[in-house]
Write an enzyme that holds these catalytic residues in place. Structure first.
Site, mmCIF file in Angstrom:
data_model
loop_
_atom_site.group_PDB
_atom_site.id
_atom_site.type_symbol
_atom_site.label_atom_id
_atom_site.label_comp_id
_atom_site.label_asym_id
_atom_site.label_seq_id
_atom_site.Cartn_x
_atom_site.Cartn_y
_atom_site.Cartn_z
ATOM 1 N N SER A 1 0.819 -1.205 0.000
ATOM 2 C CA SER A 1 0.000 0.000 0.000
ATOM 3 C C SER A 1 0.857 1.261 0.000
ATOM 4 C CB SER A 1 -0.962 -0.027 1.197
ATOM 5 O OG SER A 1 -1.839 1.068 1.158
ATOM 6 N N ASP B 1 -6.222 2.017 -3.709
ATOM 7 C CA ASP B 1 -7.537 1.765 -3.106
ATOM 8 C C ASP B 1 -8.011 2.972 -2.310
ATOM 9 O OD1 ASP B 1 -5.724 1.494 -1.020
ATOM 10 O OD2 ASP B 1 -6.561 -0.381 -0.260
#
Length: 453
Positions: free
Chosen positions: A102, A245
């Site tokens: 991430s 995301d």
């Protein structure tokens, strides 16, 4: 090789390069085998994706080897954003694995898991994977699994377009900052076909992140998008994290819009479609959302911070929408999973169908002063939390559901350990800036005074 510390509350994160790595390809192979055992996937399939980090191909191959050795079939979608992986899991109705760290620095890599239809992994399952992966290697399956490659990018983009009313929009000028992350892969497919003027920043996939770190929660990582909006006279900017995301919004003035206010805008819209529906927020989402949801006739549910916790609440209450302070946005019509790209499309549609600007949309929302997330490295977390609790004793209602939260009259303070990094995070909100600043400074002095405890 696996260091136990890579197993976090919601996923796996750890250093994979340099002089002191925490896990490697052998570790990924062990995790792949353990995943199959815990999920009972022998003779069944799962979908696998990876982000653009330089170690991704090696770790993905090793994970696949471990999984196939235990009899599972791998549906490999290759380079993918995390929400593209959720889409594949939902579409194929199989569990999913995303190789990503991430927003963590380039030296890291990690794994995010989901059950079939992008449902969150149970905490007990992650514990079981950790235990098995660190144990003796299992015997190989009698029948090894297979691997096939599938490209789902076009279907992912079409699905998102189907979920947002994009007709009747005026032509917008839109900046998007991919931060050399996976939005450089997905945004051309999703945003490219729209009737907008699109300006891309740092769109080349580069896991070394040469321009800025892939974490839009840090204000300095938003400066390029803010400058681009002002330079080009854009209507807004979308700024994505490394695995795309999450999506931050910058308005037409070049000012960052709080993700809590984006949550409020989308929540109000979703409650118009589903009157009386449920909205999920996390512990440190602004109380502005509470008021908007109440005024719209919705029901509010509060979750612990983290995508697995929020997704579990989304499923438990059949919530129509959820949002976190970190710009994770969850949609019932996206299997209850988080997708920054879908949130970005909703904001483009809202601005494009309105007569005003992005800042006009926000101007009518309740206003609170917020500290933003302030991180500190602390050795003895329980001692520091106890010290903060003692200092605020009698001034508000305290709970330990998610770190330490103290709620007073018109203000709240939350101090919680990070789910992904060795940090203690402070968030403060109040009705006015002076109260917020005083509470922030008081709490921060206690936290950093205990940093060497």
């Amino acid at each position: 090789m696996i260091t136990p510390s890579i197993f976090k509350a919601n996923d796996i994160r750890g250093v994979v390069v340099g002089d002191d790595p925490e896990w490697d390809a052998a570790g990924a192979r062990a995790v792949g085998a353990a995943f199959v055992e815990v999920f009972g996937l022998a003779g069944r399939g799962f979908v696998l994706g990876r982000d653009m980090r330089t170690t991704g191909p090696e770790l993905a191959a090793a994970f696949s080897e471990g999984a196939m050795g235990q009899g599972a079939d791998v549906i490999d979608i290759g380079l993918a954003s995390t929400d593209q992986l959720w889409f594949a899991s939902g579409t194929f109705d199989v569990p999913g694995v995303q190789l990503t760290a991430s927003h963590n620095p380039a030296a890291y890599n990690g794994v995010k898991f989901c059950q079939a239809k992008a449902a969150p992994i149970e905490p007990e399952s992650l514990v079981a994977i950790a235990e098995l992966a660190q144990g003796a290697p299992p015997a190989p399956a009698v029948v090894a699994g297979s691997r096939r490659e599938v490209d789902v990018l076009a279907d992912y983009a079409a699905h998102l377009h189907h979920l947002v009313p994009l007709d009747g929009m005026r032509r917008l000028k839109v900046v998007y900052d991919a931060g050399n992350g996976m939005a450089g892969h997905t945004a051309p497919a999703v945003l490219g076909p729209l009737d907008i003027d699109l300006i891309g920043l740092f769109t080349e996939l580069d896991g070394s992140f040469p321009n800025h770190p892939p974490n839009p929660l840090e204000p300095q990582n938003l400066l390029d998008a803010q400058a681009a909006v002002r330079e080009h006279g854009a209507d807004l900017a979308l700024v994505f994290d490394g695995d795309a995301d999450r999506c931050f919004i910058v308005d037409e003035r070049g000012e960052v819009v709080s993700p809590s206010l984006i949550t409020a805008l989308i929540a109000r819209q979703e409650l118009e479609r589903d009157p009386g529906g449920t909205i999920v927020i996390n512990t440190i989402t602004s109380r502005a959302v509470d008021k908007v949801v109440a005024d719209a006739g919705g029901t509010m549910v509060v979750s612990k911070v983290g995508h697995t916790s929020v997704k579990a609440k989304m499923a438990q209450f059949d919530a129509v929408f959820g949002g976190e302070h970190s710009a994770h946005y969850y949609f019932r019509d996206f299997w209850g999973a988080d997708t920054g790209m879908l949130a970005g499309l909703h904001m483009l549609a809202m601005v494009g169908r309105s007569d005003g600007t992005m800042s006009d949309l926000v101007a009518g929302l309740p206003s609170f002063a917020a500290s933003g997330e302030i991180n500190s490295a602390v050795e003895d977390v329980p001692a520091v939390l106890d010290a903060v609790a003692a200092a605020f004793a009698g001034r508000g209602e305290a709970d330990r559901e998610d770190g330490l939260t103290i709620v007073g009259n018109g203000w709240w303070v939350n101090v919680r350990p990070s789910n992904t990094e060795p940090l203690l995070r402070l968030n403060v909100e109040a009705r006015d800036a002076d109260t917020m600043a005083a509470l922030r400074d008081e709490a921060l002095s206690i936290i950093r005074g205990g940093a060497d405890a």
